[in-house]
Write a protein that holds these residues in place. Structure first.
Motif, PDB file in Angstrom:
ATOM      1  N   ILE A   1      -0.744   3.502   3.474  1.00 18.56           N
ATOM      2  CA  ILE A   1      -2.037   3.447   3.054  1.00 18.56           C
ATOM      3  C   ILE A   1      -2.090   4.389   1.604  1.00 18.56           C
ATOM      4  CG2 ILE A   1      -4.548   4.217   3.337  1.00 18.56           C
ATOM      5  CD1 ILE A   1      -3.809   3.761   6.344  1.00 18.56           C
ATOM      6  N   ARG A   2      -1.761   5.528   1.761  1.00 17.45           N
ATOM      7  CA  ARG A   2      -1.647   6.516   0.577  1.00 17.45           C
ATOM      8  C   ARG A   2      -1.050   5.623  -0.590  1.00 17.45           C
ATOM      9  NH1 ARG A   2       1.925  10.348  -1.479  1.00 17.45           N
ATOM     10  NH2 ARG A   2       0.653  12.252  -2.151  1.00 17.45           N
ATOM     11  N   GLY A   3       0.271   5.135  -0.244  1.00 19.47           N
ATOM     12  CA  GLY A   3       1.003   4.644  -1.584  1.00 19.47           C
ATOM     13  C   GLY A   3       0.127   3.501  -2.012  1.00 19.47           C
ATOM     14  N   ILE A   4      -0.493   2.659  -1.407  1.00 20.92           N
ATOM     15  CA  ILE A   4      -1.136   1.359  -2.035  1.00 20.92           C
ATOM     16  C   ILE A   4      -2.396   1.995  -2.993  1.00 20.92           C
ATOM     17  CG2 ILE A   4      -2.561  -0.431  -1.332  1.00 20.92           C
ATOM     18  CD1 ILE A   4      -0.738  -1.041   1.116  1.00 20.92           C
ATOM     19  N   VAL A   5      -3.197   2.861  -2.293  1.00 20.47           N
ATOM     20  CA  VAL A   5      -4.177   3.699  -3.049  1.00 20.47           C
ATOM     21  C   VAL A   5      -3.861   3.840  -4.200  1.00 20.47           C
ATOM     22  CG1 VAL A   5      -6.072   5.240  -2.780  1.00 20.47           C
ATOM     23  CG2 VAL A   5      -5.498   3.688  -0.939  1.00 20.47           C
ATOM     24  N   THR A   6      -2.761   5.081  -4.175  1.00 18.49           N
ATOM     25  CA  THR A   6      -2.398   5.808  -5.510  1.00 18.49           C
ATOM     26  C   THR A   6      -1.721   4.931  -6.592  1.00 18.49           C
ATOM     27  OG1 THR A   6      -0.113   6.501  -4.354  1.00 18.49           O
ATOM     28  CG2 THR A   6      -2.147   8.082  -3.999  1.00 18.49           C
ATOM     29  N   GLN A   7      -1.057   4.024  -5.977  1.00 23.14           N
ATOM     30  CA  GLN A   7      -0.166   2.943  -6.958  1.00 23.14           C
ATOM     31  C   GLN A   7      -1.286   2.018  -7.563  1.00 23.14           C
ATOM     32  OE1 GLN A   7       2.691   2.809  -7.873  1.00 23.14           O
ATOM     33  NE2 GLN A   7       3.289   0.787  -8.430  1.00 23.14           N
ATOM     34  N   LEU A   8      -2.174   1.593  -6.991  1.00 26.09           N
ATOM     35  CA  LEU A   8      -3.322   0.666  -7.629  1.00 26.09           C
ATOM     36  C   LEU A   8      -4.058   1.785  -8.489  1.00 26.09           C
ATOM     37  CD1 LEU A   8      -4.838  -1.062  -4.314  1.00 26.09           C
ATOM     38  CD2 LEU A   8      -3.732  -2.135  -6.554  1.00 26.09           C
ATOM     39  N   HIS A   9      -4.606   3.113  -8.064  1.00 27.38           N
ATOM     40  CA  HIS A   9      -5.306   3.635  -8.978  1.00 27.38           C
ATOM     41  C   HIS A   9      -4.700   4.204 -10.017  1.00 27.38           C
ATOM     42  CE1 HIS A   9      -8.835   6.412  -9.589  1.00 27.38           C
ATOM     43  NE2 HIS A   9      -7.910   7.581  -9.987  1.00 27.38           N
ATOM     44  N   TYR A  10      -3.478   4.835  -9.964  1.00 25.70           N
ATOM     45  CA  TYR A  10      -2.951   5.606 -11.027  1.00 25.70           C
ATOM     46  C   TYR A  10      -1.938   4.594 -11.891  1.00 25.70           C
ATOM     47  CZ  TYR A  10      -4.109   9.910  -8.992  1.00 25.70           C
ATOM     48  OH  TYR A  10      -4.741  11.009  -8.139  1.00 25.70           O
ATOM     49  N   ARG A  11      -1.436   3.480 -11.515  1.00 23.87           N
ATOM     50  CA  ARG A  11      -0.586   2.799 -12.298  1.00 23.87           C
ATOM     51  C   ARG A  11      -1.321   1.275 -12.926  1.00 23.87           C
ATOM     52  NH1 ARG A  11       3.650   4.876 -14.234  1.00 23.87           N
ATOM     53  NH2 ARG A  11       4.905   3.162 -13.888  1.00 23.87           N
ATOM     54  N   TYR A  12      -2.261   0.872 -11.925  1.00 20.68           N
ATOM     55  CA  TYR A  12      -2.999  -0.209 -12.785  1.00 20.68           C
ATOM     56  C   TYR A  12      -4.444   0.014 -12.830  1.00 20.68           C
ATOM     57  CZ  TYR A  12       0.964  -3.177 -11.632  1.00 20.68           C
ATOM     58  OH  TYR A  12       2.214  -3.717 -11.478  1.00 20.68           O
ATOM     59  N   ALA A  13      -4.948   1.163 -12.576  1.00 20.35           N
ATOM     60  CA  ALA A  13      -6.375   1.608 -12.943  1.00 20.35           C
ATOM     61  C   ALA A  13      -7.456   0.707 -12.055  1.00 20.35           C
ATOM     62  CB  ALA A  13      -6.732   1.231 -14.286  1.00 20.35           C
ATOM     63  N   VAL A  14      -7.005   0.275 -10.784  1.00 14.88           N
ATOM     64  CA  VAL A  14      -7.789  -0.397  -9.767  1.00 14.88           C
ATOM     65  C   VAL A  14      -8.516   0.729  -9.139  1.00 14.88           C
ATOM     66  CG1 VAL A  14      -7.952  -2.051  -7.789  1.00 14.88           C
ATOM     67  CG2 VAL A  14      -6.511  -2.663  -9.920  1.00 14.88           C
ATOM     68  N   THR A  15      -9.859   0.898  -9.286  1.00 17.75           N
ATOM     69  CA  THR A  15     -10.266   2.070  -8.370  1.00 17.75           C
ATOM     70  C   THR A  15     -11.290   1.679  -7.254  1.00 17.75           C
ATOM     71  OG1 THR A  15     -12.255   1.886  -9.935  1.00 17.75           O
ATOM     72  CG2 THR A  15     -10.377   3.371 -10.679  1.00 17.75           C
ATOM     73  N   LYS A  16     -11.487   0.196  -7.169  1.00 18.65           N
ATOM     74  CA  LYS A  16     -12.276  -0.099  -6.049  1.00 18.65           C
ATOM     75  C   LYS A  16     -11.163  -0.768  -4.797  1.00 18.65           C
ATOM     76  CE  LYS A  16     -15.958  -2.560  -6.350  1.00 18.65           C
ATOM     77  NZ  LYS A  16     -16.919  -3.784  -6.643  1.00 18.65           N
ATOM     78  N   VAL A  17     -11.170   0.220  -3.831  1.00 20.22           N
ATOM     79  CA  VAL A  17     -10.172  -0.094  -2.789  1.00 20.22           C
ATOM     80  C   VAL A  17     -10.817   0.223  -1.231  1.00 20.22           C
ATOM     81  CG1 VAL A  17      -8.017   0.382  -1.625  1.00 20.22           C
ATOM     82  CG2 VAL A  17      -8.108   0.735  -4.195  1.00 20.22           C
ATOM     83  N   PHE A  18     -10.741  -0.727  -0.439  1.00 17.26           N
ATOM     84  CA  PHE A  18     -11.331  -0.524   0.840  1.00 17.26           C
ATOM     85  C   PHE A  18     -10.531  -0.454   1.891  1.00 17.26           C
ATOM     86  CE2 PHE A  18     -14.874  -2.119  -2.027  1.00 17.26           C
ATOM     87  CZ  PHE A  18     -15.962  -1.415  -1.702  1.00 17.26           C
ATOM     88  N   GLY A  19     -10.690   0.324   2.930  1.00 22.51           N
ATOM     89  CA  GLY A  19      -9.941   0.153   4.149  1.00 22.51           C
ATOM     90  C   GLY A  19     -10.760  -0.390   5.297  1.00 22.51           C
ATOM     91  N   PHE A  20     -10.446  -1.449   6.035  1.00 25.81           N
ATOM     92  CA  PHE A  20     -11.176  -2.093   7.149  1.00 25.81           C
ATOM     93  C   PHE A  20     -10.706  -0.999   8.217  1.00 25.81           C
ATOM     94  CE2 PHE A  20     -10.929  -5.859   4.402  1.00 25.81           C
ATOM     95  CZ  PHE A  20     -12.535  -5.928   4.285  1.00 25.81           C
ATOM     96  N   ARG A  21     -11.609  -0.826   9.073  1.00 27.20           N
ATOM     97  CA  ARG A  21     -11.309  -0.169  10.325  1.00 27.20           C
ATOM     98  C   ARG A  21     -11.136  -0.664  11.327  1.00 27.20           C
ATOM     99  NH1 ARG A  21     -14.060   4.887  10.344  1.00 27.20           N
ATOM    100  NH2 ARG A  21     -12.399   5.138  11.876  1.00 27.20           N
ATOM    101  N   TYR A  22     -10.150  -0.246  12.046  1.00 26.86           N
ATOM    102  CA  TYR A  22      -9.851  -0.830  13.579  1.00 26.86           C
ATOM    103  C   TYR A  22      -9.301  -2.292  13.588  1.00 26.86           C
ATOM    104  CZ  TYR A  22     -12.089   3.363  14.795  1.00 26.86           C
ATOM    105  OH  TYR A  22     -12.458   4.819  15.297  1.00 26.86           O
ATOM    106  N   GLY A  23      -8.132  -2.448  12.626  1.00 30.51           N
ATOM    107  CA  GLY A  23      -7.634  -3.873  12.483  1.00 30.51           C
ATOM    108  C   GLY A  23      -8.495  -4.986  11.982  1.00 30.51           C
ATOM    109  N   TYR A  24      -8.323  -6.068  12.473  1.00 28.24           N
ATOM    110  CA  TYR A  24      -9.036  -7.413  12.046  1.00 28.24           C
ATOM    111  C   TYR A  24     -10.444  -7.196  12.611  1.00 28.24           C
ATOM    112  CZ  TYR A  24      -5.065  -9.962  10.447  1.00 28.24           C
ATOM    113  OH  TYR A  24      -3.915 -10.400   9.492  1.00 28.24           O
TER     114      TYR A  24
END
Length: 434
Positions: A90-113
């Motif tokens: 989770i941390r790796g995806i968020v930081t990669q999107l934010h710092y490398r691609y400047a994608v700042t809207k990232v959501f996490g869905f709770r409790y699986g599907y």
């Protein structure tokens, strides 16, 4: 074996990685760069002139991408049982999107599907680098998890409503098959959404991958239990340490824990059948071992010996057949065997499964999870879909989810790994009269 990776369309946007390298040249990859399926040749075979049918697409950043970062929204979901490294992913995806691609809207869905079904009431989390900066120091997943299928149409409805462009699915084979259905439904509706899987299985049983994340942490923790069982076994007359480890259909954790821990006398895995009774069965072999060295340590995978236990005949929430408890079964059978022969036996039983799966990832898995997350983001931004990222022969690759989930990776009884286990334990290659 179709290794073709689906694409949402041509990549016409110059990657922002051109501008964030800090003067360091980015190693952009091309779609025609391949990683060979087999890195060895049989003595009598000739190299194939065209290896494209026997290779995987190389992972990594692309010079041109499909999605415009400024207009892109991403989401992450974690499903199934817990596993070391989920928070790292989770941390790796968020930081990669934010710092490398400047994608700042990232959501996490709770409790699986379940989190994609509004009636359950699980509000999505907005994930920022600050909110995930320390989560890798903790086990489990900050998003929570669950098992069981949900209606594909309803999940895609929410993805469409929230304008999710990149959907990262972290889970096992059942979860990944669900990801394929989500991708197919998006395609049917004409939606341009990248669905990227990151395979999660503590059993290390995903096909065409060197290893799954969390595996090294799992067997490292299992080794400590093996050592404790040995101490208990040597501290009593005819002491037996019996450890049940995870491994429904694949015995990798049991094999590696036994090799790393040492002092194990028997390793029982699903891939190698064994008998309890008989001159060459497990119980007689155990009696001989106690007579010889006064103690014994047994490691058994949870899926081993299921043919010896009456079938429960039902399934869990994920649709997997419920297995009988081989650990408690062996504990009772071993105790009864020695009691019938009026032989003292001091058996200590260990089941560390929930301890193993809930610990934070170790340093090696920290690195591996970070790399998987980075490669997943590169693939998603390039408009690839219905695929997963993994490592094959030391190189990161893209695999179609349908290919990776068509079976399970298992311990080959003729492999070097299993022969190493037999040499380490000294057990017979066949614990049966057959």
């Amino acid at each position: 074996m179709d290794t073709t990776i689906k694409s949402l369309g041509p990549c016409e946007i110059i990657s922002p990685l051109h501008h964030v390298g800090g003067g360091v040249e980015v190693n952009f990859r091309k779609d025609n760069e391949r990683v060979l399926f087999s890195h060895t040749l049989d003595r009598d075979s000739e190299p194939h002139a065209d290896a494209s049918q026997f290779s995987f697409e190389a992972s990594g950043p692309r010079e041109h991408i499909f999605f415009n970062p400024a207009k892109t929204t991403a989401a992450i979901v974690t499903c199934g049982g817990l596993c070391p490294g989920l928070n790292d992913i989770i941390r790796g995806i968020v930081t990669q999107l934010h710092y490398r691609y400047a994608v700042t809207k990232v959501f996490g869905f709770r409790y699986g599907y379940e989190g994609l079904i509004p009636r359950y009431g699980h509000t999505p989390m907005l994930l920022k680098p600050e909110s995930v900066s320390q989560i890798h120091n903790f086990g489990g997943t900050i998003l929570g998890s669950s098992r069981g299928p949900q209606k594909i149409g309803e999940m895609v409805d929410l993805l469409e409503e929230m304008n999710i462009d990149l959907f990262f699915v972290v889970g096992g084979d059942g979860t990944l098959r669900g990801a394929v259905e989500i991708s197919n439904e998006c395609e049917r509706r004409g939606l341009k959404k990248a669905v990227i899987g990151i395979p999660k299985t503590i059993d290390n049983d995903i096909m065409y991958l060197d290893k799954s994340f969390g595996f090294e942490t799992a067997f490292a923790v299992a080794v400590q239990t093996v050592k404790c069982a040995y101490v208990e076994a040597t501290g009593a007359v005819n002491g037996i340490g019996l450890i049940k480890l995870m491994g429904r259909d694949s015995g990798f954790i049991s094999c590696y824990a036994a090799l790393a821990g040492g002092n194990v006398d028997f390793v029982l895995i699903p891939e190698v059948p064994f008998q309890l009774e008989g001159e060459r069965g497990l119980l007689e072999a155990l009696r001989y071992k106690l007579a010889k060295k006064k103690n014994a340590v047994i490691v058994v995978a949870e899926g081993a010996g299921q043919d010896l236990i009456p079938s429960a005949g039902n399934t869990d929430a994920s649709g997997n057949q419920k297995y009988g408890d081989i650990g408690l079964f062996l504990k009772d059978k071993i105790g009864a065997f020695f009691k019938e022969r009026r032989t003292e036996c001091n058996l200590k039983y260990f089941d560390p499964s929930y301890i193993i799966r809930s610990v934070p990832a170790n340093a090696q898995d920290n690195v591996y999870c970070s790399q998987l997350a980075q490669h997943a983001v590169h693939a998603a931004m390039a408009g690839k879909t219905s695929m997963l990222v993994g490592r094959w022969h030391g190189a990161f690759v893209h695999l179609p989810i349908a290919l990776a989930t068509q079976g399970r990776r298992k311990v080959d009884p003729s492999s070097e790994l299993w022969h190493s286990v037999l040499e380490s334990t000294g057990q017979s290659a066949r614990l049966s009269d057959g």
